[in-house]
Design a protein around this motif. Structure first.
Motif, PDB file in Angstrom:
ATOM      1  N   LEU A 108       4.406   2.298  -6.901  1.00 57.48           N
ATOM      2  CA  LEU A 108       3.791   1.838  -5.657  1.00 57.48           C
ATOM      3  C   LEU A 108       2.901   2.955  -5.136  1.00 57.48           C
ATOM      4  O   LEU A 108       3.349   4.094  -5.007  1.00 57.48           O
ATOM      5  CB  LEU A 108       4.853   1.488  -4.613  1.00 57.48           C
ATOM      6  CG  LEU A 108       4.366   1.270  -3.174  1.00 57.48           C
ATOM      7  CD1 LEU A 108       3.401   0.090  -3.095  1.00 57.48           C
ATOM      8  CD2 LEU A 108       5.536   1.092  -2.233  1.00 57.48           C
ATOM      9  N   LYS A 109       1.649   2.620  -4.861  1.00 53.23           N
ATOM     10  CA  LYS A 109       0.711   3.589  -4.285  1.00 53.23           C
ATOM     11  C   LYS A 109       0.110   2.969  -3.033  1.00 53.23           C
ATOM     12  O   LYS A 109      -0.046   1.759  -2.939  1.00 53.23           O
ATOM     13  CB  LYS A 109      -0.423   3.909  -5.269  1.00 53.23           C
ATOM     14  CG  LYS A 109       0.040   4.589  -6.528  1.00 53.23           C
ATOM     15  CD  LYS A 109      -1.125   4.819  -7.462  1.00 53.23           C
ATOM     16  CE  LYS A 109      -0.637   5.374  -8.781  1.00 53.23           C
ATOM     17  NZ  LYS A 109      -1.725   5.464  -9.759  1.00 53.23           N
ATOM     18  N   THR A 110      -0.224   3.829  -2.080  1.00 54.12           N
ATOM     19  CA  THR A 110      -0.877   3.354  -0.864  1.00 54.12           C
ATOM     20  C   THR A 110      -1.849   4.410  -0.363  1.00 54.12           C
ATOM     21  O   THR A 110      -1.679   5.604  -0.623  1.00 54.12           O
ATOM     22  CB  THR A 110       0.147   3.018   0.244  1.00 54.12           C
ATOM     23  OG1 THR A 110      -0.557   2.525   1.374  1.00 54.12           O
ATOM     24  CG2 THR A 110       0.985   4.220   0.621  1.00 54.12           C
ATOM     25  N   ASN A 111      -2.877   3.957   0.349  1.00 54.05           N
ATOM     26  CA  ASN A 111      -3.792   4.901   0.991  1.00 54.05           C
ATOM     27  C   ASN A 111      -3.436   5.055   2.474  1.00 54.05           C
ATOM     28  O   ASN A 111      -4.160   5.709   3.203  1.00 54.05           O
ATOM     29  CB  ASN A 111      -5.248   4.446   0.824  1.00 54.05           C
ATOM     30  CG  ASN A 111      -5.558   3.162   1.549  1.00 54.05           C
ATOM     31  OD1 ASN A 111      -4.687   2.535   2.156  1.00 54.05           O
ATOM     32  ND2 ASN A 111      -6.808   2.740   1.488  1.00 54.05           N
ATOM     33  N   HIS A 112      -2.352   4.446   2.909  1.00 54.90           N
ATOM     34  CA  HIS A 112      -1.857   4.470   4.293  1.00 54.90           C
ATOM     35  C   HIS A 112      -2.873   3.887   5.268  1.00 54.90           C
ATOM     36  O   HIS A 112      -2.858   4.183   6.443  1.00 54.90           O
ATOM     37  CB  HIS A 112      -1.440   5.876   4.719  1.00 54.90           C
ATOM     38  CG  HIS A 112      -0.303   6.404   3.910  1.00 54.90           C
ATOM     39  ND1 HIS A 112       0.983   5.944   4.029  1.00 54.90           N
ATOM     40  CD2 HIS A 112      -0.271   7.338   2.915  1.00 54.90           C
ATOM     41  CE1 HIS A 112       1.772   6.577   3.170  1.00 54.90           C
ATOM     42  NE2 HIS A 112       1.027   7.426   2.479  1.00 54.90           N
ATOM     43  N   ARG A 113      -3.802   3.073   4.761  1.00 56.28           N
ATOM     44  CA  ARG A 113      -4.778   2.400   5.613  1.00 56.28           C
ATOM     45  C   ARG A 113      -4.837   0.917   5.278  1.00 56.28           C
ATOM     46  O   ARG A 113      -5.869   0.287   5.420  1.00 56.28           O
ATOM     47  CB  ARG A 113      -6.158   3.026   5.459  1.00 56.28           C
ATOM     48  CG  ARG A 113      -6.245   4.358   6.173  1.00 56.28           C
ATOM     49  CD  ARG A 113      -7.605   4.963   6.011  1.00 56.28           C
ATOM     50  NE  ARG A 113      -7.471   5.988   4.972  1.00 56.28           N
ATOM     51  CZ  ARG A 113      -8.436   6.425   4.216  1.00 56.28           C
ATOM     52  NH1 ARG A 113      -9.642   5.918   4.327  1.00 56.28           N
ATOM     53  NH2 ARG A 113      -8.221   7.352   3.319  1.00 56.28           N
ATOM     54  N   GLY A 114      -3.726   0.370   4.790  1.00 55.07           N
ATOM     55  CA  GLY A 114      -3.669  -1.058   4.549  1.00 55.07           C
ATOM     56  C   GLY A 114      -3.909  -1.506   3.124  1.00 55.07           C
ATOM     57  O   GLY A 114      -3.994  -2.695   2.869  1.00 55.07           O
ATOM     58  N   THR A 115      -4.017  -0.576   2.187  1.00 56.49           N
ATOM     59  CA  THR A 115      -4.168  -0.942   0.783  1.00 56.49           C
ATOM     60  C   THR A 115      -2.965  -0.429   0.004  1.00 56.49           C
ATOM     61  O   THR A 115      -2.608   0.744   0.113  1.00 56.49           O
ATOM     62  CB  THR A 115      -5.467  -0.358   0.187  1.00 56.49           C
ATOM     63  OG1 THR A 115      -6.571  -0.844   0.940  1.00 56.49           O
ATOM     64  CG2 THR A 115      -5.632  -0.761  -1.270  1.00 56.49           C
ATOM     65  N   PHE A 116      -2.364  -1.332  -0.764  1.00 63.43           N
ATOM     66  CA  PHE A 116      -1.193  -1.003  -1.568  1.00 63.43           C
ATOM     67  C   PHE A 116      -1.450  -1.450  -2.997  1.00 63.43           C
ATOM     68  O   PHE A 116      -2.026  -2.512  -3.222  1.00 63.43           O
ATOM     69  CB  PHE A 116       0.053  -1.717  -1.034  1.00 63.43           C
ATOM     70  CG  PHE A 116       0.373  -1.386   0.392  1.00 63.43           C
ATOM     71  CD1 PHE A 116       1.198  -0.317   0.715  1.00 63.43           C
ATOM     72  CD2 PHE A 116      -0.149  -2.147   1.428  1.00 63.43           C
ATOM     73  CE1 PHE A 116       1.485  -0.021   2.028  1.00 63.43           C
ATOM     74  CE2 PHE A 116       0.134  -1.862   2.748  1.00 63.43           C
ATOM     75  CZ  PHE A 116       0.961  -0.795   3.051  1.00 63.43           C
ATOM     76  N   VAL A 117      -1.017  -0.643  -3.957  1.00 65.29           N
ATOM     77  CA  VAL A 117      -1.142  -1.002  -5.373  1.00 65.29           C
ATOM     78  C   VAL A 117       0.258  -1.010  -5.971  1.00 65.29           C
ATOM     79  O   VAL A 117       0.951   0.002  -5.977  1.00 65.29           O
ATOM     80  CB  VAL A 117      -2.050  -0.013  -6.136  1.00 65.29           C
ATOM     81  CG1 VAL A 117      -2.125  -0.395  -7.610  1.00 65.29           C
ATOM     82  CG2 VAL A 117      -3.431   0.041  -5.520  1.00 65.29           C
ATOM     83  N   LEU A 118       0.675  -2.186  -6.457  1.00 69.97           N
ATOM     84  CA  LEU A 118       1.975  -2.353  -7.098  1.00 69.97           C
ATOM     85  C   LEU A 118       1.727  -2.440  -8.601  1.00 69.97           C
ATOM     86  O   LEU A 118       0.974  -3.309  -9.039  1.00 69.97           O
ATOM     87  CB  LEU A 118       2.653  -3.637  -6.631  1.00 69.97           C
ATOM     88  CG  LEU A 118       3.255  -3.693  -5.236  1.00 69.97           C
ATOM     89  CD1 LEU A 118       2.216  -3.500  -4.160  1.00 69.97           C
ATOM     90  CD2 LEU A 118       3.964  -4.997  -5.038  1.00 69.97           C
ATOM     91  N   GLN A 119       2.324  -1.542  -9.355  1.00 67.08           N
ATOM     92  CA  GLN A 119       2.110  -1.525 -10.802  1.00 67.08           C
ATOM     93  C   GLN A 119       3.390  -1.889 -11.537  1.00 67.08           C
ATOM     94  O   GLN A 119       4.428  -1.289 -11.329  1.00 67.08           O
ATOM     95  CB  GLN A 119       1.631  -0.157 -11.258  1.00 67.08           C
ATOM     96  CG  GLN A 119       1.327  -0.107 -12.736  1.00 67.08           C
ATOM     97  CD  GLN A 119       0.769   1.226 -13.164  1.00 67.08           C
ATOM     98  OE1 GLN A 119       0.273   1.993 -12.360  1.00 67.08           O
ATOM     99  NE2 GLN A 119       0.859   1.513 -14.441  1.00 67.08           N
ATOM    100  N   ASP A 120       3.273  -2.871 -12.399  1.00 61.88           N
ATOM    101  CA  ASP A 120       4.368  -3.301 -13.276  1.00 61.88           C
ATOM    102  C   ASP A 120       3.929  -2.973 -14.696  1.00 61.88           C
ATOM    103  O   ASP A 120       2.972  -3.553 -15.206  1.00 61.88           O
ATOM    104  CB  ASP A 120       4.627  -4.792 -13.116  1.00 61.88           C
ATOM    105  CG  ASP A 120       5.895  -5.250 -13.811  1.00 61.88           C
ATOM    106  OD1 ASP A 120       6.283  -4.623 -14.822  1.00 61.88           O
ATOM    107  OD2 ASP A 120       6.498  -6.233 -13.351  1.00 61.88           O
ATOM    108  N   ASN A 121       4.612  -2.025 -15.317  1.00 62.60           N
ATOM    109  CA  ASN A 121       4.203  -1.556 -16.644  1.00 62.60           C
ATOM    110  C   ASN A 121       4.480  -2.556 -17.760  1.00 62.60           C
ATOM    111  O   ASN A 121       3.900  -2.450 -18.836  1.00 62.60           O
ATOM    112  CB  ASN A 121       4.868  -0.226 -16.980  1.00 62.60           C
ATOM    113  CG  ASN A 121       4.357   0.880 -16.086  1.00 62.60           C
ATOM    114  OD1 ASN A 121       3.234   0.841 -15.596  1.00 62.60           O
ATOM    115  ND2 ASN A 121       5.196   1.873 -15.841  1.00 62.60           N
ATOM    116  N   LYS A 122       5.373  -3.497 -17.496  1.00 67.06           N
ATOM    117  CA  LYS A 122       5.648  -4.536 -18.489  1.00 67.06           C
ATOM    118  C   LYS A 122       5.839  -5.856 -17.749  1.00 67.06           C
ATOM    119  O   LYS A 122       6.943  -6.386 -17.671  1.00 67.06           O
ATOM    120  CB  LYS A 122       6.878  -4.179 -19.317  1.00 67.06           C
ATOM    121  CG  LYS A 122       7.013  -5.056 -20.534  1.00 67.06           C
ATOM    122  CD  LYS A 122       8.120  -4.609 -21.461  1.00 67.06           C
ATOM    123  CE  LYS A 122       8.147  -5.565 -22.636  1.00 67.06           C
ATOM    124  NZ  LYS A 122       9.328  -5.425 -23.436  1.00 67.06           N
TER     125      LYS A 122
END
Length: 174
Positions: A85-99
């Motif tokens: 899970l990554k975020t820029n703390h300004r309303g954008t989130f990236v959820l990564q599922d490797n499989k």
């Protein structure tokens, strides 16, 4: 009592839904097919969030709701947590599922992709990648439906740079 659906049933349903909407109902209008598949996912996500948050207090902020999706919700639906899970703390989130389960049986032949990108009718994206992306509108809709039901309006998109890894980008609307 826990009610579950066999994974093979969900896989078959997703394949048939994509085939029907992109191949039959909206064969000449892929954007309409994508919108319809995403809308079905939205309804599913909305209903699933009702089930999985029934016994929980409301979330206090966006990050708490996103963490719920990454841990609890993803575990219920895909039997594993989100890998990153990554975020820029300004309303954008990236959820990564490797499989990502729904892409685990999909492959794109790199040699055919190179030939297809030379075709001017598919600028920037091969036909194979476009076909795979049709399968991602449903989970994007599920995520959007869950967050909408939690009071978080957002836009969700997916990125597949290397299969079966999939990243879902969530942009919260202000």
């Amino acid at each position: 009592m826990v009610r579950e659906v066999a994974e093979s049933c969900v896989d078959t349903m997703l394949m048939e839904m994509v085939a029907m909407y992109s191949g039959r109902f909206y064969a000449n209008k892929p954007e309409l097919a994508a919108r319809r598949i995403e809308a079905i996912g939205y309804q599913v996500g909305h209903q699933l969030s009702e089930r999985y948050t029934m016994e929980r207090p409301r979330f206090s902020d966006h990050l708490e709701a996103i963490k719920f999706i990454c841990k609890d919700f993803w575990s219920e639906v895909f039997k594993k947590q989100i890998d990153n899970l990554k975020t820029n703390h300004r309303g954008t989130f990236v959820l990564q599922d490797n499989k990502f389960r729904w892409l685990s049986r999909v492959s794109i032949d790199p040699s055919s992709s190179e030939k297809e990108t030379e075709d001017p009718s598919t600028p920037g994206e091969s036909k194979a990648a476009q076909a795979v992306s049709m399968y991602l509108y449903f989970p994007c809709g599920i995520i959007r439906g869950v967050l909408s039901n939690l009071g978080i309006p957002c836009a969700v998109s997916a990125d597949i740079s290397s299969l079966p890894t999939c990243s879902f980008v969530i942009r919260v609307k202000a």
